[in-house]
Design a protein around this motif. Structure first.
Motif, mmCIF file in Angstrom:
data_model
loop_
_atom_site.group_PDB
_atom_site.id
_atom_site.type_symbol
_atom_site.label_atom_id
_atom_site.label_comp_id
_atom_site.label_asym_id
_atom_site.label_seq_id
_atom_site.Cartn_x
_atom_site.Cartn_y
_atom_site.Cartn_z
ATOM 1 N N LEU A 116 14.276 9.761 -28.422
ATOM 2 C CA LEU A 116 14.097 8.564 -27.604
ATOM 3 C C LEU A 116 12.602 8.452 -27.350
ATOM 4 N N THR A 117 11.948 7.417 -27.908
ATOM 5 C CA THR A 117 10.494 7.324 -27.867
ATOM 6 C C THR A 117 10.053 6.003 -27.240
ATOM 7 N N ARG A 118 8.822 6.002 -26.712
ATOM 8 C CA ARG A 118 8.229 4.773 -26.179
ATOM 9 C C ARG A 118 7.029 4.398 -27.027
ATOM 10 N N GLY A 119 7.013 3.169 -27.513
ATOM 11 C CA GLY A 119 5.936 2.722 -28.372
ATOM 12 C C GLY A 119 4.727 2.232 -27.600
ATOM 13 N N LYS A 120 3.698 1.855 -28.335
ATOM 14 C CA LYS A 120 2.470 1.359 -27.721
ATOM 15 C C LYS A 120 2.719 0.098 -26.910
ATOM 16 N N LEU A 179 15.566 4.316 -29.882
ATOM 17 C CA LEU A 179 16.496 5.444 -29.977
ATOM 18 C C LEU A 179 16.875 5.634 -31.437
ATOM 19 N N TYR A 180 16.826 6.877 -31.901
ATOM 20 C CA TYR A 180 17.153 7.211 -33.285
ATOM 21 C C TYR A 180 18.315 8.203 -33.309
ATOM 22 N N LEU A 187 21.152 10.369 -36.202
ATOM 23 C CA LEU A 187 21.562 10.715 -37.560
ATOM 24 C C LEU A 187 22.919 10.081 -37.848
ATOM 25 N N THR A 188 23.080 9.582 -39.074
ATOM 26 C CA THR A 188 24.365 9.030 -39.496
ATOM 27 C C THR A 188 24.567 9.360 -40.964
ATOM 28 N N GLY A 189 25.763 9.123 -41.474
ATOM 29 C CA GLY A 189 26.029 9.387 -42.875
ATOM 30 C C GLY A 189 25.127 8.577 -43.774
ATOM 31 N N GLY A 190 24.364 9.249 -44.643
ATOM 32 C CA GLY A 190 23.509 8.556 -45.594
ATOM 33 C C GLY A 190 22.163 8.126 -45.052
ATOM 34 N N GLY A 191 21.799 8.518 -43.819
ATOM 35 C CA GLY A 191 20.498 8.119 -43.301
ATOM 36 C C GLY A 191 20.419 8.223 -41.794
ATOM 37 N N LEU A 192 19.710 7.269 -41.191
ATOM 38 C CA LEU A 192 19.557 7.267 -39.742
ATOM 39 C C LEU A 192 19.755 5.862 -39.201
ATOM 40 N N LEU A 193 20.035 5.795 -37.903
ATOM 41 C CA LEU A 193 20.218 4.534 -37.189
ATOM 42 C C LEU A 193 19.140 4.403 -36.128
ATOM 43 N N TRP A 206 19.240 -4.149 -25.872
ATOM 44 C CA TRP A 206 18.742 -3.469 -27.072
ATOM 45 C C TRP A 206 19.204 -4.232 -28.303
ATOM 46 N N ASN A 207 18.424 -4.169 -29.381
ATOM 47 C CA ASN A 207 18.892 -4.700 -30.667
ATOM 48 C C ASN A 207 19.125 -3.534 -31.617
ATOM 49 N N GLY A 208 20.050 -3.726 -32.525
ATOM 50 C CA GLY A 208 20.409 -2.682 -33.472
ATOM 51 C C GLY A 208 21.922 -2.545 -33.563
ATOM 52 N N PRO A 209 22.381 -1.642 -34.385
ATOM 53 C CA PRO A 209 21.556 -0.646 -35.063
ATOM 54 C C PRO A 209 20.928 -1.154 -36.357
ATOM 55 N N HIS A 210 19.748 -0.669 -36.638
ATOM 56 C CA HIS A 210 19.090 -0.863 -37.925
ATOM 57 C C HIS A 210 19.337 0.407 -38.728
#
Length: 373
Positions: free
Chosen positions: A35-39, A45-46, A48-54, A66-70
């Motif tokens: 869970l990170t805060r940008g500039k 929020l990131y 792990l999921t099957g085949g990659g990340l969300l 919030w928007n997502g998941p990407h």
């Protein structure tokens, strides 16, 4: 490392599915600062999921929407660690496992960067595999890392013989070869911290106690390991800078089963609480005018637990609260763009949930919101 501007947000595609069409369920919590805060002050929020990340991102500073998941496809990704530098760039360290043309298993460590909140990740680049010989090709465990004040990425991995391996960037932006930091008996991921003075410090639970490696100067070689006869539960160690260039390490004590705080040169301070089996999420902030350390962890029964106490004042007591929410893996903590504590977890159903510090005194959390997917 050499920086480059991020490109525009794009819909990732895997097997014909766009990000918006992905089921949005995490297979587990990532390791580190997921869970990170940008500039720009927005949280991301990131998971792990099957085949990659969300990835989920706040629509506005302080939320609540919030928007997502990407969905970001990374074929063969088995473990994910998230670390963030002082420049707010978010770095992704992963363990990737693929089947080679000969049918054998090929394992390597990969790295990618997100430069700005909500924009596309850079290319995933292989950092190779420090293990030698085909019989060890599947041995690398989940990497951990830290980003020095100058943006230099340090990737740490348990070595073949239970020591610690390091790969880091050189001043020209290229990656140095894997370095053997030695040590032995390390069976779980270490905890690394980037101090404000530019140095990196690493602590790991080992069969003989605790091992600590320290840089003598920013960008320099690592001294150690120095051993201490302490008994943390492997896999529970976390690090927090609690003074200028001074790290406090938190872990579950193997004898008492409760949390402990330790700084080099002293004895561990008992913090109480119930046993944790994964690393603590740690955060330093001001609560009611007091400099406080906030910890969160997953208890053995799966319930999320939140605690707080005075920074480097553990003798004054720590206060613990078992929450009604259950979680997979370790929770995450961050300050939002308005300075409020935010706690995130991955629920038993694979859905991320977040709660924020309320407007009252102390650290009462508001209701838990489930992020869409």
């Amino acid at each position: 490392m050499r920086r480059r501007p991020a490109g525009p947000t794009s819909a990732s595609v895997e097997g014909g599915r766009t990000a918006g069409e992905h089921h949005g369920t995490a297979s587990g919590a990532a390791h580190g600062d997921w869970l990170t805060r940008g500039k720009d002050g927005r949280l991301t929020l990131y998971a792990l999921t099957g085949g990659g990340l969300l990835r989920w991102t706040e629509n506005a500073v302080g939320g609540p929407e919030w928007n997502g998941p990407h969905f970001v496809p990374v074929a063969g990704l088995t473990h994910l660690t998230v670390v963030q530098g002082a420049d707010t760039y978010v770095h992704f360290l992963g363990r990737r496992e693929r089947t080679g043309a000969d049918g054998g298993r090929n394992v390597d460590i990969v790295h990618a960067v997100q430069y700005q909140t909500g924009l596309a990740l850079g290319d995933w680049r292989s950092l190779g595999n420090p293990f030698q010989g085909p019989e060890e090709s599947g041995s690398p465990a989940a990497p951990v890392g830290a980003v020095a004040q100058d943006g230099t990425v340090h990737v740490l991995l348990r070595g073949e013989h239970g020591g610690l391996m390091l790969r880091r960037e050189a001043p020209n932006g290229k990656w140095r070869a894997w370095e053997d930091l030695h040590g032995g008996g390390v069976g779980a991921p270490a905890a690394a911290i980037a101090a404000a003075d530019g140095r990196i410090e690493v602590c790991a639970a080992a069969e003989t106690g605790v091992l600590v490696w320290r840089q003598s100067a920013p960008g320099g070689d690592f001294a150690g390991p120095r051993g201490f006869s302490l008994r943390p539960v492997p896999g529970t160690v976390a690090a927090l800078e609690t003074g200028p260039g001074r790290a406090t390490f938190f872990w579950t004590d193997a004898e008492s089963g409760g949390a402990a705080a330790w700084r080099a040169g002293g004895w561990p301070a008992a913090l109480g609480g119930t046993p944790a089996e994964r690393p603590y999420a740690v955060l330093r902030t001001s609560l009611d005018g007091y400099d406080c350390a906030v910890l969160a962890y997953r208890g053995r029964d799966g319930a999320a637990v939140l605690g707080m106490g005075g920074t480097e004042n553990e003798a004054a007591g720590f206060w613990w609260y078992e929450l009604a929410e259950s979680c997979q893996g370790a929770p995450a903590l961050a300050l939002d763009g308005r300075g409020r504590v935010v706690m995130a977890l991955i629920g038993a159903d694979g859905r991320p949930r977040v709660a924020r510090q309320g407007d009252g005194d102390g650290l009462d959390l508001t209701r838990w919101d489930t992020l869409g997917g």
